[in-house]
Structures are given as structure tokens and as C-alpha cells.
Design a protein around this motif. Structure first.
Motif, PDB file in Angstrom:
ATOM      1  N   LYS A  55      25.931  40.779  34.155  1.00 30.09           N
ATOM      2  CA  LYS A  55      26.693  41.783  33.895  1.00 30.09           C
ATOM      3  C   LYS A  55      28.059  41.692  34.325  1.00 30.09           C
ATOM      4  N   LEU A  56      28.829  41.577  33.446  1.00 29.51           N
ATOM      5  CA  LEU A  56      30.507  41.461  33.779  1.00 29.51           C
ATOM      6  C   LEU A  56      31.140  42.409  33.602  1.00 29.51           C
ATOM      7  N   ASN A  57      32.010  43.245  34.501  1.00 28.58           N
ATOM      8  CA  ASN A  57      32.840  44.197  34.247  1.00 28.58           C
ATOM      9  C   ASN A  57      34.474  43.954  34.182  1.00 28.58           C
ATOM     10  N   PHE A  58      35.046  44.042  33.227  1.00 28.35           N
ATOM     11  CA  PHE A  58      36.510  43.705  32.793  1.00 28.35           C
ATOM     12  C   PHE A  58      37.442  44.531  32.869  1.00 28.35           C
ATOM     13  N   LYS A  59      38.547  44.320  32.960  1.00 29.25           N
ATOM     14  CA  LYS A  59      39.742  45.393  32.713  1.00 29.25           C
ATOM     15  C   LYS A  59      40.641  44.652  31.799  1.00 29.25           C
ATOM     16  N   GLU A  60      40.890  45.363  30.578  1.00 29.29           N
ATOM     17  CA  GLU A  60      41.723  44.785  29.329  1.00 29.29           C
ATOM     18  C   GLU A  60      42.587  45.651  29.016  1.00 29.29           C
ATOM     19  N   ARG A 218      40.325  35.760  30.069  1.00 36.83           N
ATOM     20  CA  ARG A 218      40.646  35.117  28.773  1.00 36.83           C
ATOM     21  C   ARG A 218      41.988  35.970  28.723  1.00 36.83           C
ATOM     22  N   ASP A 219      42.989  35.101  28.058  1.00 35.83           N
ATOM     23  CA  ASP A 219      44.394  35.456  27.770  1.00 35.83           C
ATOM     24  C   ASP A 219      44.525  35.114  26.216  1.00 35.83           C
ATOM     25  N   ILE A 220      44.841  35.936  25.562  1.00 30.33           N
ATOM     26  CA  ILE A 220      45.329  35.759  24.163  1.00 30.33           C
ATOM     27  C   ILE A 220      46.744  36.219  23.897  1.00 30.33           C
ATOM     28  N   SER A 221      47.569  35.350  23.165  1.00 30.81           N
ATOM     29  CA  SER A 221      48.997  35.421  23.052  1.00 30.81           C
ATOM     30  C   SER A 221      49.187  36.767  22.101  1.00 30.81           C
ATOM     31  N   GLY A 222      50.045  37.503  22.711  1.00 34.70           N
ATOM     32  CA  GLY A 222      50.203  38.760  21.837  1.00 34.70           C
ATOM     33  C   GLY A 222      49.273  40.014  22.256  1.00 34.70           C
ATOM     34  N   GLY A 223      48.196  39.603  22.982  1.00 32.84           N
ATOM     35  CA  GLY A 223      47.307  40.633  23.131  1.00 32.84           C
ATOM     36  C   GLY A 223      47.354  40.709  24.708  1.00 32.84           C
ATOM     37  N   GLU A 224      46.215  41.659  25.023  1.00 34.01           N
ATOM     38  CA  GLU A 224      45.839  41.984  26.480  1.00 34.01           C
ATOM     39  C   GLU A 224      45.099  40.861  27.227  1.00 34.01           C
ATOM     40  N   SER A 225      45.065  40.625  28.451  1.00 34.86           N
ATOM     41  CA  SER A 225      44.351  39.829  29.160  1.00 34.86           C
ATOM     42  C   SER A 225      43.010  40.526  29.508  1.00 34.86           C
ATOM     43  N   ARG A 226      41.985  39.737  29.483  1.00 33.48           N
ATOM     44  CA  ARG A 226      40.747  40.221  29.758  1.00 33.48           C
ATOM     45  C   ARG A 226      40.281  39.724  31.300  1.00 33.48           C
ATOM     46  N   ILE A 227      40.082  40.373  32.199  1.00 33.48           N
ATOM     47  CA  ILE A 227      40.099  40.137  33.669  1.00 33.48           C
ATOM     48  C   ILE A 227      38.939  40.574  34.328  1.00 33.48           C
ATOM     49  N   LEU A 228      38.187  39.652  35.168  1.00 34.96           N
ATOM     50  CA  LEU A 228      36.910  40.268  35.591  1.00 34.96           C
ATOM     51  C   LEU A 228      37.253  40.989  37.096  1.00 34.96           C
ATOM     52  N   GLN A 229      36.472  42.054  36.861  1.00 31.50           N
ATOM     53  CA  GLN A 229      36.750  43.110  37.928  1.00 31.50           C
ATOM     54  C   GLN A 229      35.542  42.952  39.104  1.00 31.50           C
ATOM     55  N   SER A 230      34.377  42.710  38.380  1.00 27.80           N
ATOM     56  CA  SER A 230      33.237  42.652  39.187  1.00 27.80           C
ATOM     57  C   SER A 230      32.042  42.001  38.317  1.00 27.80           C
ATOM     58  N   GLY A 231      31.206  41.370  38.817  1.00 27.64           N
ATOM     59  CA  GLY A 231      29.965  40.970  38.109  1.00 27.64           C
ATOM     60  C   GLY A 231      28.844  40.721  38.955  1.00 27.64           C
ATOM     61  N   GLU A 232      27.648  40.488  38.245  1.00 23.41           N
ATOM     62  CA  GLU A 232      26.427  40.232  38.864  1.00 23.41           C
ATOM     63  C   GLU A 232      25.759  39.196  37.901  1.00 23.41           C
ATOM     64  N   LEU A 233      24.979  38.112  38.585  1.00 22.28           N
ATOM     65  CA  LEU A 233      24.382  37.123  37.854  1.00 22.28           C
ATOM     66  C   LEU A 233      22.768  37.101  38.311  1.00 22.28           C
ATOM     67  N   ASN A 234      21.992  37.502  37.522  1.00 24.74           N
ATOM     68  CA  ASN A 234      20.441  37.697  38.025  1.00 24.74           C
ATOM     69  C   ASN A 234      20.239  38.760  39.090  1.00 24.74           C
ATOM     70  N   GLY A 235      20.873  39.628  38.967  1.00 28.44           N
ATOM     71  CA  GLY A 235      20.893  40.763  39.844  1.00 28.44           C
ATOM     72  C   GLY A 235      21.707  40.773  41.262  1.00 28.44           C
ATOM     73  N   THR A 236      22.167  39.762  41.461  1.00 30.46           N
ATOM     74  CA  THR A 236      23.131  39.449  42.813  1.00 30.46           C
ATOM     75  C   THR A 236      24.500  39.339  42.411  1.00 30.46           C
ATOM     76  N   PRO A 237      25.395  39.877  43.211  1.00 22.52           N
ATOM     77  CA  PRO A 237      26.905  39.812  43.205  1.00 22.52           C
ATOM     78  C   PRO A 237      27.327  38.223  42.652  1.00 22.52           C
ATOM     79  N   LEU A 238      28.272  38.325  41.422  1.00 21.45           N
ATOM     80  CA  LEU A 238      28.721  36.866  41.211  1.00 21.45           C
ATOM     81  C   LEU A 238      29.915  36.533  42.258  1.00 21.45           C
TER      82      LEU A 238
END
Length: 241
Positions: A55-60, A218-238
Motif C-alpha cells: 500500500k503506497l500513499n502518494f501526493k500528486e 513519477r514525474d511527467i512533463s507538463g504534469g504533477e509529480s507523484r511522490i511517495l509519502q508513506s508505504g507498506e510492503l507485506n504489512g510492514t513500513p517500506l
């Protein structure tokens, strides 16, 4: 990435969500291969093991999309092909995009790469709420071989198959072509932490950083950047590296 509202945006998300795959060739001037242990931090096909999830939480921009993925089965069938991993990824924003992939991890051809860091994609099923449903089939499978690129190396990856849309009904040949450059292994600092990640430039307008096979920025030309704020992999913090 802009907020999703229409069919064309759904098809863009389907393309972006799928891992880049190499069915074609390319060249570069004296690419430098990355040491196995360093590059190994960028790829981890353990995300396709039985019971795996993230589970990955992003800001865009002003949006806060959440991307979650999980393995539904490791013995699924798709288009007559048995023993595939059935993997579902959901992107929740103003609407939900659900992409189910049918794939099989492969052993890489290059000796310097990590075991099972190549993925063969046989097809996808994608839905945007109740507004659309699209099935894409790749024959032969669409292979993700980014891990085999050396620093500075560029290849054009091509996959061909068929795409069927239910709303409105439509079916026909489908071709995807991506020009991918491996920039190198970088240390990238995000709100979620500092990660060792592989940086790729795609089609001259998209830059992605991968850590453990997950796109953390992920950066896209002319668009917003999608930047990871927090995440979990198999139930534990990334964890940052």
C-alpha cells in the motif's frame, strides 16, 4: 498525473500501471552495468509471491492517490495459459482504477541481474468504476526486462496483442511501444524516506524511480509529480535504504 475522468485517461493509466516490457531491441554507447547488489535494491519480484501485498500513499499536486496491490492467486489461467500469477492493483483517487495483471516471473538472461527480476505479462483487465472495462492480451507475452539495461543504455520495447473494450464495445489490434533509458542508480529523498532507486526515462516525457519494483516517484512533463509519502510492503513500513 491528472485526476481521472474519462476513457482516454483510463487507457493512459493502464499503460502507466503496466511494467515496461522488452520485446524489442536497442543500443547504447558502452553501457556500464550496475553491480548486482546495488541494482538488486531496485527490483524485488517478491511482490508477486503468494500472499504478497503493498500500500503506497502518494501526493500528486493537491490530490492524495493511494495505490494498493496484492496477489490473488499463483495458479491462475488467462487466455488459455495456466499457472500464472493473478495480481490486482487499485489506484484510489477521485475515482478508482483497478488493473488485474496475469504474469509470470522469469529468470533474466544477463548474468549480472537478480534472479526472477524479469516479468512476462500475458494480459490485463482494467476497470474505471462502472464506466469502462478493458481487456488486453499479449501474444507472445509482454516481457519486462528493464533490469537488464546498463547505465546510459536505451532500448525501444514493443508489445503487440489485442484490446477489447466493453463500454462502448470495441475490439482490435493493440501495440505498445516505449523508448526506455536507464539513467542509473540514485539515492532519492522523499517524505517516505531516502531510498536507493533505479531511475528510468520513458518516451522522453516520463521519469520513474523504482525501489523494490515499486515506483516511489513519477514525474511527467507538463504534469504533477507523484511522490511517495508513506508505504507498506507485506504489512510492514517500506524501509528506506
Amino acid at each position: 498525473m491528472p485526476i481521472l475522468h474519462n476513457r482516454s485517461t483510463l487507457l493512459f493509466v493502464i499503460s502507466a500501471a503496466l511494467t515496461l516490457s522488452a520485446c524489442g531491441g536497442g543500443s547504447s554507447d558502452n553501457p556500464i552495468h550496475v553491480p548486482e547488489l546495488t541494482k538488486g535494491l531496485c527490483f524485488d519480484n517478491g511482490i508477486y509471491a503468494s500472499g504478497a501485498s503493498y500500500k503506497l500513499n502518494f501526493k500528486e499536486g493537491t490530490a492524495s492517490p493511494v495505490v494498493s496491490g496484492s496477489v490473488l492467486a499463483t495458479n491462475a489461467s488467462f487466455n488459455g495459459v495456466p499457472d500464472l500469477v493473478q495480481f490486482v492493483e487499485t489506484t484510489s483517487n477521485t475515482v478508482s482504477i483497478v488493473v488485474t495483471r496475469y504474469l509470470k516471473p522469469l529468470s533474466p538472461q544477463a548474468a549480472f541481474t537478480q534472479p526472477s527480476s524479469v516479468v512476462a505479462l500475458y494480459g490485463t483487465e482494467a476497470a474505471q468504476g462502472s464506466q469502462s472495462f478493458t481487456t488486453t492480451t499479449y501474444t507472445p507475452p509482454y516481457e519486462d526486462r528493464r533490469v537488464e539495461l546498463g547505465v546510459g543504455e536505451t532500448r525501444t520495447f514493443t508489445g503487440q496483442g489485442t484490446r477489447t473494450e466493453m463500454f462502448p464495445p470495441n475490439s482490435g489490434p493493440h501495440t505498445r511501444q516505449d523508448q526506455v533509458k536507464f539513467v542509473g542508480v540514485e539515492s532519492i529523498t522523499l517524505p517516505a524516506g531516502t531510498f536507493t532507486a533505479c531511475r528510468y526515462e520513458v518516451n522522453g516525457n516520463t521519469t520513474e524511480w523504482l525501489h523494490r519494483s515499486l515506483v516511489v516517484r513519477r514525474d511527467i512533463s507538463g504534469g504533477e509529480s507523484r511522490i511517495l509519502q508513506s508505504g507498506e510492503l507485506n504489512g510492514t513500513p517500506l524501509k528506506s535504504q
